[in-house]
Design an enzyme around this catalytic site. Sequence first.
Site, short mmCIF file in Angstrom:
data_model
loop_
_atom_site.label_atom_id
_atom_site.label_comp_id
_atom_site.label_asym_id
_atom_site.label_seq_id
_atom_site.Cartn_x
_atom_site.Cartn_y
_atom_site.Cartn_z
N SER A 21 -7.81 -0.21 12.75
CA SER A 21 -8.47 1.09 12.84
C SER A 21 -9.22 1.15 14.16
CB SER A 21 -9.46 1.20 11.69
OG SER A 21 -10.42 2.19 11.97
N SER A 22 -9.43 2.37 14.66
CA SER A 22 -10.13 2.50 15.94
C SER A 22 -11.61 2.12 15.83
CB SER A 22 -10.00 3.93 16.48
OG SER A 22 -10.55 4.85 15.55
N CYS A 23 -12.12 1.92 14.61
CA CYS A 23 -13.53 1.51 14.48
C CYS A 23 -13.76 0.04 14.82
CB CYS A 23 -14.08 1.84 13.10
SG CYS A 23 -13.38 0.81 11.82
N TYR A 80 -16.10 -3.09 7.47
CA TYR A 80 -14.67 -2.77 7.54
C TYR A 80 -14.10 -3.22 8.89
CZ TYR A 80 -10.54 0.32 7.56
OH TYR A 80 -9.26 0.83 7.61
N PRO A 94 -4.62 2.51 14.62
CA PRO A 94 -4.58 3.98 14.62
C PRO A 94 -5.96 4.60 14.75
CG PRO A 94 -4.04 3.11 12.43
CD PRO A 94 -4.39 1.94 13.30
N LYS A 110 -11.07 -5.88 9.77
CA LYS A 110 -9.88 -5.47 10.53
C LYS A 110 -9.72 -6.31 11.80
CE LYS A 110 -8.02 -2.36 7.93
NZ LYS A 110 -6.69 -2.65 7.36
N ASP A 125 -24.15 10.42 11.76
CA ASP A 125 -23.09 10.89 12.66
C ASP A 125 -22.02 9.82 12.86
OD1 ASP A 125 -23.62 13.49 13.36
OD2 ASP A 125 -24.80 12.98 15.15
N GLY A 153 0.82 -1.22 0.00
CA GLY A 153 0.00 0.00 0.00
C GLY A 153 0.85 1.25 0.00
N HIS A 201 -12.69 10.87 4.22
CA HIS A 201 -12.96 11.10 5.64
C HIS A 201 -13.24 12.59 5.86
CE1 HIS A 201 -10.79 7.22 5.95
NE2 HIS A 201 -11.69 7.00 6.87
N LEU A 217 -2.30 6.88 1.73
CA LEU A 217 -2.03 7.86 2.80
C LEU A 217 -1.00 7.33 3.79
CD1 LEU A 217 -2.92 10.48 4.40
CD2 LEU A 217 -4.63 9.05 5.50
N VAL A 218 -1.24 6.12 4.31
CA VAL A 218 -0.35 5.55 5.33
C VAL A 218 0.94 5.03 4.70
CG1 VAL A 218 -0.11 3.71 7.04
CG2 VAL A 218 -2.26 4.98 6.88
N GLY A 219 0.80 4.26 3.62
CA GLY A 219 1.98 3.64 3.00
C GLY A 219 2.98 4.68 2.53
#
Length: 311
Positions: free
Chosen positions: A108-110, A137, A164, A141, A270, A11, A180, A15-17
Amino acid sequence: MDTQAKIYVAGHTGLVGSAIMRVLNRNGYTHICTRERSQLDLRNQQAVHEFFEQEKPEYVFLAAAKVGGIHANNTYPAEFIYDNLMIQSNIIHAAYVHKVKKLLFLGSSCIYPKMSPQPIKEEYLLTGLLEPTNEAYAIAKIAGLEMCKFYRRQYGCDFISAMPTNLYGINDNFDLNTSHVLPALIRKFHEAKVNQQDEVVLWGTGKPLREFLFVDDLADSLVFLMNHYSEEIHVNIGTGEDISIYDLALTIQEVVGYKGKIVYDSSKPDGTPRKLLNVGRLHQSGWKHKISLQEGITTVYNWYLKQQISQ
Ligand code: GFB
């Protein structure tokens, strides 16, 4: 990791990679291997196996994933669960078969329950129901981090996982349907300023609280964890501070310099009311973030402006 070690960043254009690539380069790691999406479909088990056979990486940063904001997660759940399960299962299993020394999986924090006590400790995983807008998702994860745990337990693989909080930074996705909140707001305020619009419409009520981490800080923490962390339990990565979407909007509005009105469209979801990570484990291991939200937003907005000019 030795600076000569062979490292695969899965990846690397995301963004992260791309942030991991910057941090590795800055820290003198020279032997990095990558593949473009057009060259290697990570959902294809055979192709991933052949890639590992050929390249034999010693370290793997698993930052390849299908990601998106609240609307994308809610609209394309089949793609989010399939792509992510396939990508991560193929890479984690290939890393085991081809004797990778260490692998770092990104979640992910989700993954945590929608109504989790705050701030969220790593131990709160699987103690309640998930937030429906990103359940597909999150399930993928959770499977990834559990897979790393079980490969460590049964096969002795040094596979670790990092969770993260909401990320932002350069190379982010600014598409208003799939992004996002933070890049979406930069774009909305910027375009409203340029087009002299009276108002900007944001989603939801503005009440949810989110924690934001600049992606270069995240990448720095990942290289740190690769070098210093080797436990079964995953590690939360965040700042330990959150902000309402309402206040985030005011901050971005100020950075961009937009003078109009902000309107909230409460027909849009929300999502989770709050997801603030407890970052005690990360701090105890010796790492803390450096970049403030204000500083990070300013950096991203300047980068966004440059992109606009070069387009
Ligand atoms: O960042 P975001 O899309 O995702 O939205 P989540 C955060 C909050 O910002 C939500 C509000 O309450 C949105 O309703 N918001 C306001 C907006 N205006 C906008 C806008 O223009 N665009 C967007 N996108 N949001 C994601 C998960 O949840 O967080 C993923 O869907 C992942 O699975 C990621 O975990 C980190 O924070 O709600």
